[in-house]
Design a protein around this motif. Structure first.
Motif, mmCIF file in Angstrom:
data_model
loop_
_atom_site.group_PDB
_atom_site.id
_atom_site.type_symbol
_atom_site.label_atom_id
_atom_site.label_comp_id
_atom_site.label_asym_id
_atom_site.label_seq_id
_atom_site.Cartn_x
_atom_site.Cartn_y
_atom_site.Cartn_z
ATOM 1 N N ALA A 98 -2.656 -9.304 1.081
ATOM 2 C CA ALA A 98 -1.820 -9.391 -0.128
ATOM 3 C C ALA A 98 -2.519 -8.707 -1.293
ATOM 4 C CB ALA A 98 -1.539 -10.853 -0.452
ATOM 5 N N GLY A 99 -1.804 -7.797 -1.930
ATOM 6 C CA GLY A 99 -2.322 -7.167 -3.140
ATOM 7 C C GLY A 99 -3.398 -6.124 -2.923
ATOM 8 N N ALA A 100 -3.790 -5.878 -1.677
ATOM 9 C CA ALA A 100 -4.915 -4.972 -1.436
ATOM 10 C C ALA A 100 -4.534 -3.513 -1.638
ATOM 11 C CB ALA A 100 -5.454 -5.180 -0.019
ATOM 12 N N VAL A 101 -3.364 -3.147 -1.169
ATOM 13 C CA VAL A 101 -2.939 -1.755 -1.278
ATOM 14 C C VAL A 101 -1.500 -1.731 -1.767
ATOM 15 C CG1 VAL A 101 -4.481 -0.985 0.577
ATOM 16 C CG2 VAL A 101 -2.111 -1.607 1.104
ATOM 17 N N GLY A 102 -1.107 -0.612 -2.352
ATOM 18 C CA GLY A 102 0.235 -0.503 -2.883
ATOM 19 C C GLY A 102 1.110 0.392 -2.029
ATOM 20 N N VAL A 103 2.321 0.598 -2.505
ATOM 21 C CA VAL A 103 3.282 1.419 -1.784
ATOM 22 C C VAL A 103 2.776 2.860 -1.668
ATOM 23 C CG1 VAL A 103 5.633 2.348 -1.864
ATOM 24 C CG2 VAL A 103 5.217 -0.055 -2.425
ATOM 25 N N GLU A 104 2.079 3.346 -2.712
ATOM 26 C CA GLU A 104 1.552 4.716 -2.678
ATOM 27 C C GLU A 104 0.526 4.863 -1.551
ATOM 28 O OE1 GLU A 104 1.715 2.737 -5.311
ATOM 29 O OE2 GLU A 104 3.380 3.708 -6.367
ATOM 30 N N TRP A 105 -0.304 3.838 -1.374
ATOM 31 C CA TRP A 105 -1.280 3.856 -0.281
ATOM 32 C C TRP A 105 -0.537 3.974 1.054
ATOM 33 C CZ3 TRP A 105 -2.509 1.425 4.203
ATOM 34 C CH2 TRP A 105 -3.805 1.584 4.700
ATOM 35 N N CYS A 106 0.514 3.182 1.214
ATOM 36 C CA CYS A 106 1.289 3.222 2.465
ATOM 37 C C CYS A 106 1.899 4.604 2.668
ATOM 38 C CB CYS A 106 2.386 2.164 2.459
ATOM 39 S SG CYS A 106 1.742 0.491 2.576
ATOM 40 N N ASP A 107 2.460 5.178 1.609
ATOM 41 C CA ASP A 107 3.064 6.510 1.742
ATOM 42 C C ASP A 107 2.027 7.531 2.200
ATOM 43 O OD1 ASP A 107 5.520 5.565 1.038
ATOM 44 O OD2 ASP A 107 5.460 6.287 -1.025
ATOM 45 N N ALA A 108 0.815 7.466 1.633
ATOM 46 C CA ALA A 108 -0.243 8.411 2.022
ATOM 47 C C ALA A 108 -0.693 8.152 3.462
ATOM 48 C CB ALA A 108 -1.433 8.298 1.065
#
Lengths: 331, 331
Positions: A98-108
């Motif tokens: 929870a809270g570790a990575v954001g949507v941008e991290w997932c997209d990359a």
């Protein structure tokens, strides 16, 4: 009894013994880089799966999301290459704290994952109590007559690898020792974070009848070769001066006082292919490989008929070295 | 942007959008309980994968190793049942923290895993930085004409489930609230730890042409039914008095002051099957199901032609309730 006492491969052996009886006739289960399941006429489905855990397989603050997405898939694709097959579909499970990575991290992450052009057909997403967890399953296919296994090495076979060894392990050591940035250390880290699965090489080697055994190098040749030896009931002699080490690694090892050969043999995560070749056909395979890929196969030794799955290391004079090299064991 | 802002299903939608174009023609990827890949003439391969993380999906000191091995596989087998298929092979990745469990724990885990009699054909073992991590991939097969999907519900279909709801969620609440042991609380914990995948029911429902849509209940009907509604572009009306709740759960809920119906609709992990049936054939399906399995299908509502994938909950008088039920979301 502790798992450390039986080790990773002791545990796998224990599991294989419990499940061996339930594998349908004509199917191949635990024991090679992929499982083999009959598919259409003359063709089989290959299946492999790998689990990557933060803190064990990668450090979140050192590898970019894009590199992680690509590397997590690359190590699985390498297993399909190691059977002479072609990957066709992937499945991804992703556990995110929870809270570790954001949507941008997932997209990359998915940009890296997509870079191989293999479809993602399903998966699972979940929260995680602490670290990022990644599991990938890859399905591949291969003509039955082109599938290469660990169990088909023969005494007298020549042993080769499809690329230099140790750069990835050196890159990890750069990270763990926090060496200062330089073009050389940056490049070693890059080789650790961006392994290239030898997909074209694997499919090509599958078409060469003189290639007997094939697998990929994930734990280091010193460990991985033992799997071929055990499965094929042969021994091996390795010529230490022939172990291919990049100029970059030689230079860095000399500067840092590292044993480049030890890194090359035991470091792992090279994801090149390790193969044994009929000695009568070795020259032809070498010539055709070089014509196809523009670089050589590296011959590192030969299989022996000792019957024991042991590796003897030889120095430049052909004398036995007292060094014993051990690859990575997860427990 | 935080992943919590788009949620689990927002993330999955984002992934599906990125990979949709790469799925080969005739293959089915993200969006149902399993991926569907053409296999032999008239037959398809089904593939599903699930990740279980300690502290999120189970508490190591409360579930036995044997139960965990069985449950981890059960939740995957349930996905194959949810397509009308039959599981044929499994792949397991296991991450174990150093020193956390011994060889005996592993043996018990695999005893539970083996209890379904489905072969284990491969996997991966690794250490883990913190908790136990389990990923399972299951391959199944089904005749193409018997595969059931989420996208095939029609307005007017009757909606049913193959067993009572909420016992598993109540068992989890017993654990989390540390209720004192009693025959009732023990039995609820047992139902949380030992779900039975409805394999025979799924394969049987696959053979019934009047069964239109099918999926399994993992996050709770309130959440899972929405997947059918979205995929089929229909709405639903649910008759709250018809939600099947076991006498055990009714009794415990009354004692503890719990809302049994809320647990039944939103708790999840029931692993019964959720289906929609052509109204003209519903009586026949019900009769044959009862003859085959010795227990009823539970009719809980019907699909509507509102076009919006929304659920309306109706009380005993057929009046709309203001209650809105939400199922489990991992982020």
């Amino acid at each position: 009894m502790k798992i450390e006492e039986i080790g990773e491969f002791g545990l796998i052996g224990r599991i294989a013994a419990q499940f061996g009886g339930s594998v349908p006739a004509g199917w191949e289960g635990i024991g090679d880089d992929c499982a083999v399941i009959p598919w259409r006429e003359g063709e089989s489905l290959l299946v492999t799966t790998d689990l990557l855990v933060e803190g064990v397989h990668f450090l979140r603050d050192r590898i970019s999301a894009r590199e992680l997405g690509a590397k997590a898939l690359a190590v699985n694709l390498s297993d399909v290459a190691a059977m002479g097959g072609r990957p066709t579909a992937t499945f991804l499970s992703l556990g995110l704290p929870a809270g570790a990575v954001g949507v941008e991290w997932c997209d990359a992450f998915f940009e890296g994952y997509r870079s191989f052009g293999i479809p993602l057909l399903g998966g699972d997403t979940t929260s995680s109590t602490t670290g990022i967890v990644i599991n990938i399953t890859v399905l591949g296919r291969a003509e039955n007559r082109r599938i290469k296994r660990r169990s088909t090495a023969r005494p007298g076979d020549r042993i080769a690898v499809t690329g230099p060894l140790g750069d990835s392990a050196a890159g990890l050591r750069v990270l763990l020792n926090a060496l200062p940035p330089s073009p050389d250390t940056d490049e070693l880290i890059r080789r650790h974070h961006r392994p290239r699965p030898h997909l074209a090489e694997g499919e090509w080697l599958g078409r060469e009848p003189d290639v007997h055994a094939l697998m990929d190098v994930s734990d280091g040749v010193a460990s991985d070769l033992r799997h071929i030896l055990r499965a094929s009931a042969v021994g091996a002699a390795i010529d230490l001066p022939q172990i291919p080490v990049s100029a970059l690694l030689q230079r860095t090892a000399a500067e840092q006082g590292w044993d480049a050969r030890e890194l090359a043999l035991t470091g792992g995560e090279d994801y090149v292919l390790l193969l044994t070749v009929d000695p009568a056909g070795a020259e032809g395979v070498q010539r055709r490989f070089e014509a196809e890929f523009g670089r050589p196969l590296h011959w590192i030794g030969r299989c022996t008929d000792t019957g024991e799955p042991e590796i003897v290391y030889l120095d430049a004079n052909g004398a036995t070295c007292r060094n014993d090299y051990r690859g990575f064991n997860h427990f």
